[in-house]
Write a protein that holds these residues in place. Structure first.
Motif, PDB file in Angstrom:
ATOM      1  N   TYR A   1      16.296 -11.055  11.895  1.00  0.00           N
ATOM      2  CA  TYR A   1      15.867 -10.217  10.787  1.00  0.00           C
ATOM      3  C   TYR A   1      15.696  -8.789  11.272  1.00  0.00           C
ATOM      4  O   TYR A   1      15.501  -8.543  12.473  1.00  0.00           O
ATOM      5  N   PHE A   2      15.721  -7.844  10.352  1.00  0.00           N
ATOM      6  CA  PHE A   2      15.555  -6.434  10.687  1.00  0.00           C
ATOM      7  C   PHE A   2      14.949  -5.715   9.493  1.00  0.00           C
ATOM      8  O   PHE A   2      14.948  -6.241   8.369  1.00  0.00           O
ATOM      9  N   ALA A   3      14.422  -4.514   9.721  1.00  0.00           N
ATOM     10  CA  ALA A   3      13.774  -3.763   8.644  1.00  0.00           C
ATOM     11  C   ALA A   3      13.701  -2.291   9.009  1.00  0.00           C
ATOM     12  O   ALA A   3      13.946  -1.904  10.156  1.00  0.00           O
ATOM     13  N   GLY A   4      13.327  -1.489   8.023  1.00  0.00           N
ATOM     14  CA  GLY A   4      13.139  -0.064   8.261  1.00  0.00           C
ATOM     15  C   GLY A   4      12.412   0.586   7.111  1.00  0.00           C
ATOM     16  O   GLY A   4      12.355   0.045   5.998  1.00  0.00           O
ATOM     17  N   ASP A   5      11.852   1.772   7.379  1.00  0.00           N
ATOM     18  CA  ASP A   5      11.136   2.521   6.340  1.00  0.00           C
ATOM     19  C   ASP A   5      12.075   3.126   5.313  1.00  0.00           C
ATOM     20  O   ASP A   5      11.663   3.467   4.211  1.00  0.00           O
ATOM     21  N   SER A   6      13.350   3.289   5.699  1.00  0.00           N
ATOM     22  CA  SER A   6      14.370   3.797   4.788  1.00  0.00           C
ATOM     23  C   SER A   6      15.627   2.953   4.978  1.00  0.00           C
ATOM     24  O   SER A   6      15.731   2.177   5.937  1.00  0.00           O
ATOM     25  N   LEU A   7      16.583   3.133   4.097  1.00  0.00           N
ATOM     26  CA  LEU A   7      17.827   2.397   4.213  1.00  0.00           C
ATOM     27  C   LEU A   7      18.557   2.767   5.510  1.00  0.00           C
ATOM     28  O   LEU A   7      19.083   1.893   6.206  1.00  0.00           O
ATOM     29  N   ASP A   8      18.547   4.047   5.873  1.00  0.00           N
ATOM     30  CA  ASP A   8      19.176   4.473   7.131  1.00  0.00           C
ATOM     31  C   ASP A   8      18.520   3.820   8.339  1.00  0.00           C
ATOM     32  O   ASP A   8      19.200   3.365   9.261  1.00  0.00           O
ATOM     33  N   ASP A   9      17.177   3.775   8.343  1.00  0.00           N
ATOM     34  CA  ASP A   9      16.463   3.122   9.443  1.00  0.00           C
ATOM     35  C   ASP A   9      16.824   1.641   9.518  1.00  0.00           C
ATOM     36  O   ASP A   9      16.974   1.078  10.596  1.00  0.00           O
ATOM     37  N   THR A  10      16.951   1.021   8.367  1.00  0.00           N
ATOM     38  CA  THR A  10      17.281  -0.403   8.319  1.00  0.00           C
ATOM     39  C   THR A  10      18.676  -0.652   8.877  1.00  0.00           C
ATOM     40  O   THR A  10      18.893  -1.595   9.643  1.00  0.00           O
ATOM     41  N   PHE A  11      19.639   0.200   8.499  1.00  0.00           N
ATOM     42  CA  PHE A  11      21.003   0.073   9.029  1.00  0.00           C
ATOM     43  C   PHE A  11      21.000   0.158  10.554  1.00  0.00           C
ATOM     44  O   PHE A  11      21.660  -0.619  11.237  1.00  0.00           O
ATOM     45  N   GLN A  12      20.234   1.109  11.096  1.00  0.00           N
ATOM     46  CA  GLN A  12      20.174   1.275  12.555  1.00  0.00           C
ATOM     47  C   GLN A  12      19.480   0.099  13.218  1.00  0.00           C
ATOM     48  O   GLN A  12      19.892  -0.348  14.285  1.00  0.00           O
ATOM     49  N   ASP A  13      18.433  -0.414  12.590  1.00  0.00           N
ATOM     50  CA  ASP A  13      17.700  -1.538  13.173  1.00  0.00           C
ATOM     51  C   ASP A  13      18.530  -2.813  13.174  1.00  0.00           C
ATOM     52  O   ASP A  13      18.343  -3.679  14.032  1.00  0.00           O
ATOM     53  N   ALA A  14      19.469  -2.933  12.242  1.00  0.00           N
ATOM     54  CA  ALA A  14      20.293  -4.144  12.145  1.00  0.00           C
ATOM     55  C   ALA A  14      21.060  -4.383  13.443  1.00  0.00           C
ATOM     56  O   ALA A  14      21.054  -5.491  13.984  1.00  0.00           O
ATOM     57  N   ARG A  15      21.720  -3.376  13.956  1.00  0.00           N
ATOM     58  CA  ARG A  15      22.488  -3.524  15.200  1.00  0.00           C
ATOM     59  C   ARG A  15      21.571  -3.901  16.361  1.00  0.00           C
ATOM     60  O   ARG A  15      21.850  -4.817  17.123  1.00  0.00           O
ATOM     61  N   GLY A  16      20.455  -3.209  16.492  1.00  0.00           N
ATOM     62  CA  GLY A  16      19.523  -3.508  17.576  1.00  0.00           C
ATOM     63  C   GLY A  16      18.981  -4.921  17.506  1.00  0.00           C
ATOM     64  O   GLY A  16      18.838  -5.595  18.525  1.00  0.00           O
ATOM     65  N   ALA A  17      18.681  -5.379  16.295  1.00  0.00           N
ATOM     66  CA  ALA A  17      18.167  -6.740  16.123  1.00  0.00           C
ATOM     67  C   ALA A  17      19.214  -7.770  16.525  1.00  0.00           C
ATOM     68  O   ALA A  17      18.911  -8.765  17.192  1.00  0.00           O
ATOM     69  N   LEU A  18      20.462  -7.528  16.143  1.00  0.00           N
ATOM     70  CA  LEU A  18      21.527  -8.477  16.473  1.00  0.00           C
ATOM     71  C   LEU A  18      21.783  -8.523  17.974  1.00  0.00           C
ATOM     72  O   LEU A  18      21.908  -9.603  18.559  1.00  0.00           O
ATOM     73  N   VAL A  19      21.826  -7.368  18.613  1.00  0.00           N
ATOM     74  CA  VAL A  19      22.034  -7.323  20.070  1.00  0.00           C
ATOM     75  C   VAL A  19      20.889  -8.031  20.784  1.00  0.00           C
ATOM     76  O   VAL A  19      21.115  -8.852  21.680  1.00  0.00           O
ATOM     77  N   ALA A  20      19.656  -7.745  20.394  1.00  0.00           N
ATOM     78  CA  ALA A  20      18.498  -8.385  21.037  1.00  0.00           C
ATOM     79  C   ALA A  20      18.529  -9.900  20.828  1.00  0.00           C
ATOM     80  O   ALA A  20      18.227 -10.672  21.751  1.00  0.00           O
ATOM     81  N   HIS A  21      18.892 -10.335  19.637  1.00  0.00           N
ATOM     82  CA  HIS A  21      18.963 -11.769  19.343  1.00  0.00           C
ATOM     83  C   HIS A  21      20.028 -12.444  20.204  1.00  0.00           C
ATOM     84  O   HIS A  21      19.795 -13.514  20.783  1.00  0.00           O
ATOM     85  N   PHE A  22      21.197 -11.808  20.315  1.00  0.00           N
ATOM     86  CA  PHE A  22      22.271 -12.372  21.128  1.00  0.00           C
ATOM     87  C   PHE A  22      21.906 -12.387  22.612  1.00  0.00           C
ATOM     88  O   PHE A  22      22.235 -13.325  23.323  1.00  0.00           O
ATOM     89  N   GLU A  23      21.219 -11.362  23.084  1.00  0.00           N
ATOM     90  CA  GLU A  23      20.774 -11.348  24.484  1.00  0.00           C
ATOM     91  C   GLU A  23      19.820 -12.511  24.740  1.00  0.00           C
ATOM     92  O   GLU A  23      19.905 -13.174  25.780  1.00  0.00           O
ATOM     93  N   ALA A  24      18.918 -12.766  23.799  1.00  0.00           N
ATOM     94  CA  ALA A  24      17.986 -13.891  23.948  1.00  0.00           C
ATOM     95  C   ALA A  24      18.735 -15.221  23.957  1.00  0.00           C
ATOM     96  O   ALA A  24      18.429 -16.102  24.778  1.00  0.00           O
ATOM     97  N   LEU A  25      19.714 -15.368  23.081  1.00  0.00           N
ATOM     98  CA  LEU A  25      20.504 -16.601  23.061  1.00  0.00           C
ATOM     99  C   LEU A  25      21.253 -16.793  24.383  1.00  0.00           C
ATOM    100  O   LEU A  25      21.329 -17.913  24.900  1.00  0.00           O
ATOM    101  N   CYS A  26      21.791 -15.711  24.925  1.00  0.00           N
ATOM    102  CA  CYS A  26      22.502 -15.797  26.211  1.00  0.00           C
ATOM    103  C   CYS A  26      21.563 -16.229  27.325  1.00  0.00           C
ATOM    104  O   CYS A  26      21.929 -17.048  28.169  1.00  0.00           O
ATOM    105  N   GLU A  27      20.349 -15.676  27.349  1.00  0.00           N
ATOM    106  CA  GLU A  27      19.371 -16.050  28.374  1.00  0.00           C
ATOM    107  C   GLU A  27      19.013 -17.534  28.286  1.00  0.00           C
ATOM    108  O   GLU A  27      18.695 -18.159  29.296  1.00  0.00           O
ATOM    109  N   LEU A  28      19.060 -18.092  27.088  1.00  0.00           N
ATOM    110  CA  LEU A  28      18.754 -19.502  26.882  1.00  0.00           C
ATOM    111  C   LEU A  28      20.002 -20.387  26.996  1.00  0.00           C
ATOM    112  O   LEU A  28      19.940 -21.586  26.730  1.00  0.00           O
ATOM    113  N   ASN A  29      21.123 -19.768  27.397  1.00  0.00           N
ATOM    114  CA  ASN A  29      22.416 -20.470  27.500  1.00  0.00           C
ATOM    115  C   ASN A  29      22.814 -21.149  26.190  1.00  0.00           C
ATOM    116  O   ASN A  29      23.365 -22.240  26.185  1.00  0.00           O
ATOM    117  N   LYS A  30      22.527 -20.478  25.078  1.00  0.00           N
ATOM    118  CA  LYS A  30      22.904 -20.980  23.753  1.00  0.00           C
ATOM    119  C   LYS A  30      24.215 -20.312  23.324  1.00  0.00           C
ATOM    120  O   LYS A  30      24.520 -19.202  23.734  1.00  0.00           O
TER     121      LYS A  30
END
Length: 135
Positions: free
Chosen positions: A26-55
């Motif tokens: 999930y991701f969020a932001g105070d504005s639509l632009d902030d939300t768009f930027q947070d989306a990429r960061g959330a996805l990268v962080a989620h994928f990094e966590a999955l990789c660490e768990l060998n998922k």
């Protein structure tokens, strides 16, 4: 690789969203632009966590597929496609020696020359394999 994200905007201008193909991301932001930027960061962080768990990393579906399967869940918001370079999650590159028909190799090289999305033959072959192989 493009991952579809679905975003709802609240009356106060803040927004939040999720990736239908990536449970728990999930991701969020105070504005639509902030939300768009947070989306990429959330996805990268989620994928990094999955990789660490060998998922396995989930593959993206299409917006059309999501709308066809669950239209009531996607009313009143908007879609965003987030482009993620999957190379960052695959570990160190390894040199290999392969054999393939000359005409096929010529087709690949011609395609790579005419498509700037692919830096070289190896990048093309890796992306083709990602699209065909599960997970």
């Amino acid at each position: 690789m493009f991952y579809p994200a679905y975003i709802h905007t609240d009356p106060d201008g803040s927004s939040s969203g999720f990736f239908p193909d990536v449970p728990g991301c999930y991701f969020a932001g105070d504005s639509l632009d902030d939300t768009f930027q947070d989306a990429r960061g959330a996805l990268v962080a989620h994928f990094e966590a999955l990789c660490e768990l060998n998922k396995e990393l989930p593959l993206p579906g299409s917006v059309e597929t999501h709308l066809a399967c669950d239209p009531q869940n996607y009313a009143g918001g908007q879609w965003l496609l987030v482009d993620i370079n999957m190379n960052q999650f695959e570990g160190r590159a390894e040199r290999i020696n392969i054999t393939m028909p000359k005409r096929l190799l010529q087709k690949i090289d011609s395609f790579v020359r005419n498509n700037p999305d692919y830096v070289n033959r190896s990048a093309f072959l890796a992306e083709a394999a990602r699209r065909v192989l599960p997970g």
